[in-house]
Scaffold this motif. Sequence first.
Motif, PDB file in Angstrom:
ATOM      1  N   MET A 195      36.201  23.714  42.095  1.00 41.90           N
ATOM      2  CA  MET A 195      37.584  24.150  42.087  1.00 41.90           C
ATOM      3  C   MET A 195      37.999  24.451  43.537  1.00 41.90           C
ATOM      4  O   MET A 195      37.272  25.103  44.269  1.00 41.90           O
ATOM      5  CB  MET A 195      37.727  25.399  41.215  1.00 41.90           C
ATOM      6  N   THR A 196      39.187  24.001  43.931  1.00 41.10           N
ATOM      7  CA  THR A 196      39.637  24.184  45.310  1.00 41.10           C
ATOM      8  C   THR A 196      40.148  25.602  45.534  1.00 41.10           C
ATOM      9  O   THR A 196      40.525  26.307  44.592  1.00 41.10           O
ATOM     10  CB  THR A 196      40.762  23.190  45.654  1.00 41.10           C
ATOM     11  N   ASN A 197      40.160  25.971  46.805  1.00 42.80           N
ATOM     12  CA  ASN A 197      40.709  27.278  47.163  1.00 42.80           C
ATOM     13  C   ASN A 197      42.175  27.385  46.775  1.00 42.80           C
ATOM     14  O   ASN A 197      42.638  28.443  46.368  1.00 42.80           O
ATOM     15  CB  ASN A 197      40.542  27.540  48.660  1.00 42.80           C
ATOM     16  N   SER A 198      42.915  26.275  46.923  1.00 46.42           N
ATOM     17  CA  SER A 198      44.338  26.272  46.566  1.00 46.42           C
ATOM     18  C   SER A 198      44.521  26.564  45.087  1.00 46.42           C
ATOM     19  O   SER A 198      45.404  27.332  44.692  1.00 46.42           O
ATOM     20  CB  SER A 198      44.978  24.926  46.904  1.00 46.42           C
ATOM     21  N   ARG A 199      43.701  25.955  44.269  1.00 39.08           N
ATOM     22  CA  ARG A 199      43.811  26.184  42.817  1.00 39.08           C
ATOM     23  C   ARG A 199      43.454  27.627  42.474  1.00 39.08           C
ATOM     24  O   ARG A 199      44.124  28.260  41.655  1.00 39.08           O
ATOM     25  CB  ARG A 199      42.925  25.217  42.045  1.00 39.08           C
ATOM     26  N   LEU A 200      42.407  28.144  43.084  1.00 36.34           N
ATOM     27  CA  LEU A 200      42.024  29.535  42.833  1.00 36.34           C
ATOM     28  C   LEU A 200      43.141  30.488  43.251  1.00 36.34           C
ATOM     29  O   LEU A 200      43.443  31.451  42.536  1.00 36.34           O
ATOM     30  CB  LEU A 200      40.731  29.876  43.574  1.00 36.34           C
ATOM     31  N   LEU A 201      43.747  30.209  44.394  1.00 40.31           N
ATOM     32  CA  LEU A 201      44.849  31.046  44.866  1.00 40.31           C
ATOM     33  C   LEU A 201      46.060  30.927  43.927  1.00 40.31           C
ATOM     34  O   LEU A 201      46.707  31.923  43.616  1.00 40.31           O
ATOM     35  CB  LEU A 201      45.238  30.680  46.294  1.00 40.31           C
ATOM     36  N   LEU A 202      46.330  29.714  43.450  1.00 41.07           N
ATOM     37  CA  LEU A 202      47.423  29.522  42.502  1.00 41.07           C
ATOM     38  C   LEU A 202      47.156  30.311  41.219  1.00 41.07           C
ATOM     39  O   LEU A 202      48.057  30.979  40.706  1.00 41.07           O
ATOM     40  CB  LEU A 202      47.607  28.029  42.185  1.00 41.07           C
ATOM     41  N   GLU A 203      45.948  30.261  40.717  1.00 42.97           N
ATOM     42  CA  GLU A 203      45.599  31.037  39.513  1.00 42.97           C
ATOM     43  C   GLU A 203      45.814  32.529  39.744  1.00 42.97           C
ATOM     44  O   GLU A 203      46.353  33.230  38.884  1.00 42.97           O
ATOM     45  CB  GLU A 203      44.153  30.774  39.108  1.00 42.97           C
ATOM     46  N   GLN A 204      45.384  33.005  40.901  1.00 39.09           N
ATOM     47  CA  GLN A 204      45.531  34.422  41.231  1.00 39.09           C
ATOM     48  C   GLN A 204      47.011  34.807  41.320  1.00 39.09           C
ATOM     49  O   GLN A 204      47.444  35.794  40.715  1.00 39.09           O
ATOM     50  CB  GLN A 204      44.837  34.729  42.551  1.00 39.09           C
ATOM     51  N   LYS A 205      47.780  34.020  42.063  1.00 38.15           N
ATOM     52  CA  LYS A 205      49.205  34.315  42.236  1.00 38.15           C
ATOM     53  C   LYS A 205      49.967  34.200  40.917  1.00 38.15           C
ATOM     54  O   LYS A 205      50.904  34.957  40.666  1.00 38.15           O
ATOM     55  CB  LYS A 205      49.828  33.410  43.296  1.00 38.15           C
ATOM     56  N   TRP A 206      49.566  33.253  40.076  1.00 40.64           N
ATOM     57  CA  TRP A 206      50.194  33.088  38.764  1.00 40.64           C
ATOM     58  C   TRP A 206      49.948  34.333  37.913  1.00 40.64           C
ATOM     59  O   TRP A 206      50.861  34.846  37.262  1.00 40.64           O
ATOM     60  CB  TRP A 206      49.658  31.832  38.090  1.00 40.64           C
ATOM     61  N   GLY A 207      48.718  34.835  37.927  1.00 36.84           N
ATOM     62  CA  GLY A 207      48.408  36.055  37.186  1.00 36.84           C
ATOM     63  C   GLY A 207      49.207  37.251  37.686  1.00 36.84           C
ATOM     64  O   GLY A 207      49.723  38.047  36.897  1.00 36.84           O
ATOM     65  N   GLU A 208      49.340  37.358  39.006  1.00 39.24           N
ATOM     66  CA  GLU A 208      50.123  38.455  39.589  1.00 39.24           C
ATOM     67  C   GLU A 208      51.605  38.303  39.237  1.00 39.24           C
ATOM     68  O   GLU A 208      52.275  39.273  38.893  1.00 39.24           O
ATOM     69  CB  GLU A 208      49.961  38.475  41.110  1.00 39.24           C
TER      70      GLU A 208
END
Length: 105
Positions: free
Chosen positions: A1-14
């Motif tokens: 999983m890319t860093n961008s996807r992980l960051l998107l998941e995190q920001k989406w949750g927030e």
Amino acid sequence: MTNSRLLLEQKWGEFRKIPFPPQLGELKSELVLLDSHVAGLVSTYLSGGKVNPSLVAFDQELDGLLESFRPRDERENAIREEYKRYKAALDELIELLAECLGKEQ
């Protein structure tokens, strides 16, 4: 999983924890449309669905409407600022999604 996807998941949750701003004239319907559009794109992507990159774009019209809106009082001005923050969070999601889609190609 890319860093961008992980960051998107995190920001989406927030983002999903941010309350939707109160009514502010016609601006609310514009923000609702953008919110549902971005939510559909991000949730589709994160669940493994295909997202058409041409649909991933910033809503500059809403930016203009927010800037041209003239609040009648401090309450409306405070709500307009809430709209700007909410819109900035949506823009961040769009930016991250575009980055994810760009890395897939």
